[in-house]
Write an enzyme that holds these catalytic residues in place. Structure first.
Site, short mmCIF file in Angstrom:
data_model
loop_
_atom_site.label_atom_id
_atom_site.label_comp_id
_atom_site.label_asym_id
_atom_site.label_seq_id
_atom_site.Cartn_x
_atom_site.Cartn_y
_atom_site.Cartn_z
N ASN A 18 0.84 -1.21 0.00
CA ASN A 18 0.00 0.00 0.00
C ASN A 18 0.86 1.24 0.00
O ASN A 18 1.95 1.22 0.56
CB ASN A 18 -0.90 0.02 1.25
CG ASN A 18 -2.09 -0.90 1.07
OD1 ASN A 18 -2.54 -1.11 -0.04
ND2 ASN A 18 -2.55 -1.46 2.18
N CYS A 49 -5.54 -7.48 -3.29
CA CYS A 49 -5.94 -7.03 -1.97
C CYS A 49 -7.12 -7.89 -1.56
O CYS A 49 -8.01 -8.16 -2.36
CB CYS A 49 -6.35 -5.56 -2.05
SG CYS A 49 -7.06 -4.94 -0.53
N HIS A 50 -7.11 -8.37 -0.33
CA HIS A 50 -8.20 -9.26 0.09
C HIS A 50 -9.36 -8.54 0.75
O HIS A 50 -10.24 -9.17 1.31
CB HIS A 50 -7.67 -10.37 0.99
CG HIS A 50 -6.80 -9.82 2.08
ND1 HIS A 50 -5.64 -10.42 2.50
CD2 HIS A 50 -6.90 -8.69 2.80
CE1 HIS A 50 -5.10 -9.69 3.44
NE2 HIS A 50 -5.84 -8.64 3.65
N HIS A 54 -9.53 -0.15 -1.75
CA HIS A 54 -10.00 0.26 -0.42
C HIS A 54 -11.22 1.18 -0.47
O HIS A 54 -11.71 1.59 0.57
CB HIS A 54 -8.88 0.94 0.40
CG HIS A 54 -7.80 0.00 0.79
ND1 HIS A 54 -6.55 0.39 1.19
CD2 HIS A 54 -7.78 -1.36 0.85
CE1 HIS A 54 -5.80 -0.66 1.47
NE2 HIS A 54 -6.53 -1.73 1.27
#
Lengths: 472, 472, 472, 472
Positions: free
Chosen positions: C170, C192-193, C229
């Site tokens: 990130n 990204c999980h 995100h």
């Protein structure tokens, strides 16, 4: 006080192809009718003598001209005046250095090359009514034209990068695309009066169907989409009146067509038929329109052309016309005839004025697609309306090409893109790929290759920048 | 011969909000200065008496008017003339039936409601410099306005579906969106002179930086993108001169800002700061611009507003101004004062003329997005240039809103869309979703709800079509 | 017979940041569970010793590992196996030369820098729940990260231009954008999980609302749009069941929220509130989501955060967690603890297999926008579903970001674009323009500048490529 | 525990056209090879007896079948099994009520009608190699088909609106467009294996050019754009290998073409020629491709077809093939022959499984354009890759149709749109407008009208819903 505006009476203009016998005189006429413009006009032509003759003629206009309006000689000539100094120049750089405007109107090759362009395909059953825009003739003509325009673009970039460049040469789209490919920042636009005739046709329809007699061409507000000579109206109105209804009734009322003199008599039957088929108003002469459409529909044979009530313009007739015009300039120079000054229907001076900050003008123009036509590729040269304002041309949002005709328009866009690329790369095989896909080339591919070779061979004097042996 | 054109001297026009004290007089002025337009003007207002007074005033204009140019009284009044018959009408249908044009300029609610709109949020630390377009005040005002415009749209559809409808009321975007949602075929456009001031600012910059003194507002050719009061120039030129360079130098030269009287003194510092931050020229007054931007940047507190050298327009000052204007009409009616006729900067008559077929006009206008702005949703009301021609308005291709400001513009588009939907559905919760997301509402959501309820309660007299108990 | 396929057991993989204590172990676990992959893994880290320790650990995995499934130890370990040779390398070129895959997972700076990123803004009333993606912290972190990634991109171009590059660092979007800006042909994607947790939440909702218990994360078919995100589901279904209905009921049933452990307890209230406000399902943790939204809504103060039932992750807690993890690797190396091998929820091996031609896989991924999101700019790094196939990643058509959230997404796209440009140009003023426009920076611009300077100063050890004196 | 998933062994499926002699048997084969699917299959056919025969056959499959792999009989049949109950039903409603899937594979009219479709145009010099998709034959076939599909769409809407509908009938695009026009929410997709053959051709090229022997069709990752039977690969790769390079070399190496048995021998020369002309890989058989291209290029005459090394499929040959197949079903029913079960190359069971939530699948499919092809109109039925997941089909982003072929693809889109509209409106004149613009109809318009009338007259038994007297 410091003025920020150009002095419209001290303009510098280059005229490439300035030896012209026909277009030059129309320009003279329009300029004499526009008192708000003046300055220096530099005439450049590969035929220097012709440019000199035009310069001489230009400089004596005040003496030999008579003013006409609506065909009638005016009692005196006080509303016409030559505000320009004409001079013939030796080379392109001299013509272009520091000018405000550049006119380009040239003939790529001679009528002998055009004779091959138009008539050799007839041996293969391919008929062309004009042969200067698309079809086998238009493509070969493009091969001659593109390298010339490549040179113009470079010279403009070098000598007058900020000038407005106004093109009148055909194939319009190909010329314009070349200018923008070679010098992307060029401020060029292409003008063609073909659409005006459709506005006039609308005026006739208004009179015929509704009895309205005072409509002028400019009152017909239209939305145009397409490429030069294959343009379409998707909206047309006279105030509140929807011209699509009027046009439909006009066509129904005249199953035999309506008379129009496009150099020879014609009956607008192709245009009417296209409306019936696609519901859109085609905005060019039948001779042009038919060349973009599969060849067996309107141009299958001289007989079919006759059935559709239009005609094939022969190069012989062009040569004869030129011969008739031949003595004209000499007569003026020798003061054997008076020069008749009357509006010609061209918009060049109105456009110049708007670009110089005198009023807004909306008119149709050929420029790259910046999105004004939403379903054609960006960058393709398209014809739509644009607003001319001080120092600026901005396209009006024109929207979509309608279903039915859009694939034919896209086809010609792709043809012209391929031809320009091929010519700039000097790749005759690439150009052949466009040639064989042209809708008039209704022959097998091996025959098409034969034809292509023959047409190249015939015009090789003007194709020296290519390697003709590429084509096997 | 049958004429197809409207007789420009026999027009029928409806003026909704025709009892106005301010805007009506400006309209009178412009109409007296335009000899090519005349006919019948029907004044409709919920205050019938005010409409009658204006009608009386209109009909005596020839007697009481004096002609001024550039602030100077002209030796005689022979270039001004009233070609209109004014009459006050009783209802909307009577006003609208069969008209050619409709003007709409109304005040939704009174200044008492506006007092709540603008000043109640201050208790929560929310400051608004105008409060009529966005922010909590603009949103509550929209709640009052949208149902009224819903009624206008229906009445227009019923009584004069072909009329041109010209809106001047704020919130402009919300009014226009309502008209088009309720009657999609409406021929409406919204006019605002906010952009003109930016063109004038450019003229000042030209003079200051380059010494050019003869530039007029119209000479500044611009490309506008945005929504009303939050518009941006992505291109600006004076002929060949790139105004972005000039503007940059102008700002550098004036770190303290430049003086501009927008009702009160202001220094254009917000506009200059936005240019430095985003590289785009904001084209509205600082009081409007700052309301679209996160509230802690320019409107955090009265002190911050002072630091940025603009001001908060209080409703008190509006009331005082109105009081000052109050006796004006009466003085004219009683022949106690002469009516001064001079150009007001509005474009209404130029627009009417162009729509009636007298010349082309390019100007900025608020209409639905048909693609003229490529990165805003279709249908949103946007402000760009458009070409006015006979019976037609066509947007110019305006292109993209630039990086940096585009998300702020998109946000207001979404806010206004949500507010219009919510108001038409009478769904106050939906409107609250927009309210809480407004960038001036820099308070937690529970506080925002408190504020919303208080503002609704204060103005409930004009919100009877909603169920205020929806909001818990 | 010549085989055209790669030998999946002889792969070469570079792992940049290979000294990691946490992510490396998860990778070890996944690799041991995938018998179809093996080869050489080169660990590169600026902390060479850490890379060597991981290499040593990797090479002894067979000896020290135990197999678990669903939390239960398996009777024997015959379904796990290490097929990889691990080695620590000295430099980037050595790590990268000729590899098939590159993993990147690095920490830009240390937790001390992160302490400044996250906590210094608190002095200005700015609270960040994570501080690594956006907000003042994310932006300063980006300034450290972008030059590092610039170097990675150049090294990959030089040493393994055809390798698949998988990023886990990130700020994801900023890292990816840098890779593509510096080496446009790179075959990189970011994983990204965060979205997976939302699928799991849907499974819980299914069980809670409809009593369906056998839904697995993968069964929840979703359409994702957004940036990392800050992603949104515009469609979610479990077979024929529309999960939007289920989710609505789930939220209604749980006005107090539902428990979720994201390192600390949380109640998903932000996510639920966003659904109520915008009608779209936010697909990230509340701590991430809240950072993209005006700061007074969810992150106004520690109290407000508590009211919304999520929490601010302190860097102190990160340091403590790291300290707890500190001895872990050493214990394994010393054979003082057994290494527990169980699925971690990461998809790396499934993705590798699909890219190697073993089955199709559709999953969410961060790549440039090629049009998969129709209303975001082309080239922006977006998160949507993509199909992984042999040698190929192709985005699924994801459509539009919905009204309401689209302007917030566009805002972050513009912020990240400006930050990447600014950092690559080493232009700290440009970056500040993004900083001041961040929705968490709810302070006047002069205060924002103060904060920016302080944060730069605090982390200057990692900002040596910039000229900090630029910022006055 | 309540399960949310469908029980894959208790599916209900309708098979419209279930009396088929050929396609039904292939379906039987695939179903026997897929142990994870079972349930009830309802066969509906206007020939009820044929449906009953197929049902009887279906129910005895376990007894009469033998298992083959790669052409070799397997030692026992324990890997094949019939999990389905077949039953013939009387009407469409009975077939459809409550089903999970609907297969549609019907013959509109008989081979006698097809004889007219294909061979009558030959009298006008128009040759068709298939005649079921476009060309005069395809258009007349569409006239028969569209009203039938209109009925299917209505019945599906009524009886099983949530079912997945899988169409196999030609003209594919026209069938699909009709379904979506009549019932826009339908979950329908169209399958065609034509593209698979091009993947196989790539495998051959890989072997021939690079010696790679283990590539399977599925390993060839492609990007497809176009409409059914006129599809194009804009990307094709085998892992890292760019198949465009391989394909180019393959073509150079085989100037005489490569052998392919499409019912009769063929040499892929059309496909190769199209690649040379347009640089894109055509992904259908030469007989289909040539029908979309101006008729004088590949289908000018039987001799030209021979020169291009493909062939004209006569309806006589179809009738003969049918006659050969005729006894087949009877032999199985009478237990005079064993039923050979082997993979057929169809993907139906893989698609069903993916839609039921068993794994992801990416394959090519015909569905409406939602933007997956950026330069074709939205809503047009296009063929691209799509991801099949649980309860969902999502197109992959496919991008643009390339220059050169895009206008030909757009043309067929417009043709098919016009034909569907015309047929749904029962407007034979509208359909004629498409007919006359078909590139195979290389005859003047009056001749085209003659041909159209003759073809309608010949097949009028199946055109009773139209008023044939419309066509003068």
């Amino acid at each position: 006080m410091k003025s920020g505006k150009k002095d419209n009476m001290n303009l510098k203009v280059a005229y490439i192809g300035g030896g012209s016998r026909f277009w030059a005189m129309n320009l003279f006429r329009e300029l004499m009718l526009e008192p708000r413009l003046g300055g220096e006009m530099r005439l450049y032509d590969i035929d220097k003598k012709a440019a000199e003759d035009n310069a001489a003629l230009g400089n004596m206009l005040d003496e030999i001209s008579d003013h006409y309006e609506n065909g009638e000689k005016q009692p005196n000539n006080d509303r016409i005046k030559n505000n320009w100094t004409y001079k013939a120049v030796d080379d392109l750089a001299e013509a272009l250095t520091g000018v405000d405007f550049v006119f380009i109107s040239v003939l790529p090759g001679t009528f002998d090359e055009m004779e091959s362009d138009v008539h050799v395909p007839e041996k293969y059953g391919i008929y062309q009514s004009v042969g200067d825009t698309t079809g086998p003739g238009g493509i070969i003509r493009a091969l001659r034209t593109i390298p010339i325009y490549e040179g113009f673009a470079k010279a403009i970039k070098e000598n007058c990068p900020n000038a407005w460049v106004i093109n009148y040469t055909n194939p319009m789209t190909v010329c314009m695309r070349t200018l923008y490919k070679v010098f992307p920042e060029i401020k060029a636009f292409g003008c063609c009066h073909e659409v005006f005739a459709t506005q006039t046709l609308m005026c006739n329809a208004l009179k015929d169907v509704l009895g309205i007699e005072d409509a002028k061409r400019d009152d017909l507000v239209i939305n145009i989409v397409g490429v030069n000579h294959f343009t379409w109206l998707t909206k047309a109105q006279f105030g509140d009146i929807d011209m699509f209804d009027v046009y439909r009734k006009y066509i129904e009322k005249h199953p035999e067509g309506v008379y129009k003199y496009w150099g020879e008599p014609s009956m607008e039957q192709v245009k009417f038929n296209l409306f019936k088929r696609f519901g859109v108003i085609a905005a060019a002469g039948d001779r042009h329109l038919s060349e973009f459409i599969p060849g067996y529909q309107y141009l299958n044979s001289p007989e079919q052309v006759k059935d559709w009530d239009f005609f094939l313009t022969t190069v012989k007739s062009r040569k004869e016309k030129m011969a008739r015009q031949f003595g004209e300039r000499e007569k003026y120079l020798n003061r054997e005839a008076r020069f008749r000054v009357e509006h010609t229907g061209e918009e060049s001076t109105r456009q110049m004025l708007a670009l110089l900050g005198v009023g807004d003008l909306v008119t149709n123009v050929n420029i790259p697609n910046y999105g004004q036509i939403s379903n054609l590729p960006l960058g393709a040269i398209v014809e739509t309306n644009a607003a001319f304002r001080y120092g600026s041309i901005t396209p009006l949002l024109a929207g979509e090409i309608p279903v039915g005709v859009r694939s034919m328009v896209l086809r010609i866009v792709d043809e012209q893109e391929t031809v320009v690329e091929g010519a700039l790369e000097r790749d005759l095989e690439k150009v052949f790929r466009a040639f064989v896909n042209n809708p008039l080339v209704k022959i097998p591919m091996d025959k098409a290759r034969e034809l292509y070779k023959e047409m190249l061979e015939n015009t090789k004097e003007y194709l020296t920048m290519y390697d003709l042996s590429q084509i096997k």
